[in-house]
Scaffold this active site. Structure first.
Site, PDB file in Angstrom:
ATOM      1  N   ASP A 136       3.625   6.300   4.240  1.00 51.08           N
ATOM      2  CA  ASP A 136       2.390   5.758   3.679  1.00 51.08           C
ATOM      3  C   ASP A 136       2.363   4.237   3.603  1.00 51.08           C
ATOM      4  O   ASP A 136       1.522   3.671   2.922  1.00 51.08           O
ATOM      5  CB  ASP A 136       2.153   6.337   2.287  1.00 51.08           C
ATOM      6  CG  ASP A 136       3.211   5.900   1.276  1.00 51.08           C
ATOM      7  OD1 ASP A 136       4.312   5.502   1.712  1.00 51.08           O
ATOM      8  OD2 ASP A 136       2.939   5.964   0.071  1.00 51.08           O
ATOM      9  N   GLU A 137       3.245   3.553   4.322  1.00 48.64           N
ATOM     10  CA  GLU A 137       3.302   2.094   4.211  1.00 48.64           C
ATOM     11  C   GLU A 137       3.857   1.498   5.495  1.00 48.64           C
ATOM     12  O   GLU A 137       4.760   2.061   6.109  1.00 48.64           O
ATOM     13  CB  GLU A 137       4.192   1.703   3.022  1.00 48.64           C
ATOM     14  CG  GLU A 137       4.220   0.230   2.723  1.00 48.64           C
ATOM     15  CD  GLU A 137       5.009  -0.073   1.456  1.00 48.64           C
ATOM     16  OE1 GLU A 137       4.918  -1.210   0.976  1.00 48.64           O
ATOM     17  OE2 GLU A 137       5.708   0.833   0.955  1.00 48.64           O
TER      18      GLU A 137
END
Length: 471
Positions: A94-95
């Site tokens: 998610d990053e």
């Protein structure tokens, strides 16, 4: 991505939108993986013991992670980033860091950042927060300040003004132990790190750590964005609700973890030479054992038998609370082990070596068998009522809410016997059903809604002109 796992669950389950959601291990020793912003209002946060989270937010929805759907959404997001620039460095599902200059987007970085956020929202229905800066360190810090659903830009020349008032734990590499060393020396903020000087930091923390920390406190970070960082190992592990004391059960769990590890290994198109076993015992002591093979392999039987031998070398009589199996020394090819292959063919044809040691006794599965448990959050299908998800189970019954991502209102709830033949586990619905929603969710607690672009976040910045402050 904002509260990623929880946000995916809210987007795919209409009845959970705008409500507190906590994702993680649900057993007595479970840990929170992600909490929605509605749950964070009650003090719940990642890495917290699940038992503590339940006391803080007893009315939240507690769900088992569904990694397949998270990876689907992650693939969409990372694909959008790669369209913007060839230099993408994923940090997790998610990053990621993105180098805008490599994508010829440095001329108007604010517009590029806003465009990426809009594209992600359109494709997934979820929100992302962006930090825009001249280095990875400051971009990471800015993205945290931008949450939820915001954009923060660190203008050139304002870096130190942003860093100075922050606590020392803001800097990468400053964990509880380092923070305590600094506290004892009277150093609590980033400004006090720079004020102490490099020599003082080296005397406190050692040459490498001290010098590196002093440079970061001064905003110096020359690390480039590195695309496609090479994965050095692949592993899986499980923490058990109660200590495993029976060696047969330990062996069974090692076999299960080895199979999962090989599935991930093959899914990545890799093989490996070194098998690693991790054992955390009842007293929290953690031991690792490893064995390097003659050649890289992705053969499940080779990994399983090697992991078994390694686990047998650890004293587990007092009980085991965690087991892990991993493969390191990765390669992009597999050199067939002709000896293992020959043994497999002999076994297939019933040939037995009289001098071979007797086989290990078969391992009975733990009760209840993990794969058959109806854990909250699981996707299910009923022959009559269609698709839904497990809300809870117990005393021989399972409660299911029948709804799909495209529903506008919450679905109906029904309860069945756990062995109802009409009820089966199913795969998550395709992402298209979720992204078509474009659902905006209330974050609770007076925070801005992730479905909007709050002016207070869009205009936030570290410079005197309130300009704006990205990975």
């Amino acid at each position: 991505m904002d509260a990623f796992f929880a946000a995916v669950e809210q987007a795919s389950k209409p009845s959970l939108r705008g409500k507190p959601v906590v994702v993680g291990g649900l057993g007595p020793r479970g840990v929170v993986s992600t909490a929605s912003y509605e749950a964070r209002v009650h003090g719940v946060h990642s890495a917290m013991a699940m038992a503590h989270a339940r006391r803080l937010a007893p009315n939240a929805a507690y769900l088992t992670p569904r990694f397949d759907i998270y990876r689907q959404v992650s693939d969409i997001v990372m694909g959008l980033l790669r369209e913007a620039s060839p230099l993408i460095e994923p940090l997790s599902v998610d990053e990621a860091f993105i180098d805008l200059e490599a994508g010829d987007l440095a001329g108007d970085p604010r517009a590029a950042a806003r465009g990426l956020r809009a594209d992600i929202k359109a494709a997934t229905g979820l929100t992302a927060s962006v930090g825009l800066a001249g280095s990875k360190l400051l971009a990471k810090i800015a993205s945290e300040k931008a949450k939820p659903d915001g954009l923060v830009v660190v203008e050139p020349g304002t870096e130190q003004a942003l860093l100075d008032p922050m606590p020392v734990r803001t800097l990468p590499g400053v964990g509880p132990a380092t923070a305590e060393h600094l506290r004892k020396a009277g150093i609590l903020t980033v400004a006090e790190i720079t004020g102490a000087g490099e020599a003082e930091l080296i005397s406190l923390l050692g040459k490498a750590h001290g010098a590196g920390l002093h440079a970061m406190a001064a905003g110096v970070d020359n690390r480039p964005v590195v695309a496609d960082r090479d994965v050095k190992s692949i592993s899986v592990e499980d923490t058990f609700d109660s200590d495993l004391t029976d060696r047969a059960h330990v062996r069974h769990e090692i076999d299960r973890l080895a199979e999962r590890c090989v599935q991930r290994l093959r899914g990545a198109g890799r093989s490996g030479r070194t098998v690693v076993v991790k054992v955390r015992r009842f007293d929290f002591s953690t031991l690792t054992r490893s064995e390097t093979l003659r050649a890289p392999t992705d053969d499940p039987s080779v990994v399983r038998e090697t992991a078994r031998r390694l686990a047998e070398s650890v004293d587990t009589t007092g009980g085991v609370r965690l087991l892990g199996v991993g493969v390191a020394g990765l390669a992009d090819f597999t050199q067939e082990d002709l000896f293992a292959q020959a043994e497999g063919e002999r076994a297939l044809h019933g040939e037995v070596d009289d001098d071979a040691p007797p086989p290990l006794p078969s391992s009975p599965p733990p009760a209840p068998e993990r794969a058959n448990r109806w854990l909250p959050g699981y996707d299910v299908t009923h022959e009559k009522y269609g698709a839904g998800w497990v809300q809870g189970s117990g005393v021989g019954r399972v409660t299911v809410r029948f709804e799909v991502p495209s529903d506008v209102v919450p679905g109906r709830v029904r309860t069945f016997l756990v062995d109802d033949p009409a009820l089966t586990r199913s795969d998550p619905l395709p992402l298209a059903a979720m992204s078509a929603m474009g659902v905006g969710r209330s974050t609770g607690g007076g925070q801005p809604s992730p479905g909007s672009s709050p002016k207070s976040l869009e205009d936030a910045g570290s410079g005197p002109d309130r300009g704006t402050s990205i990975p």
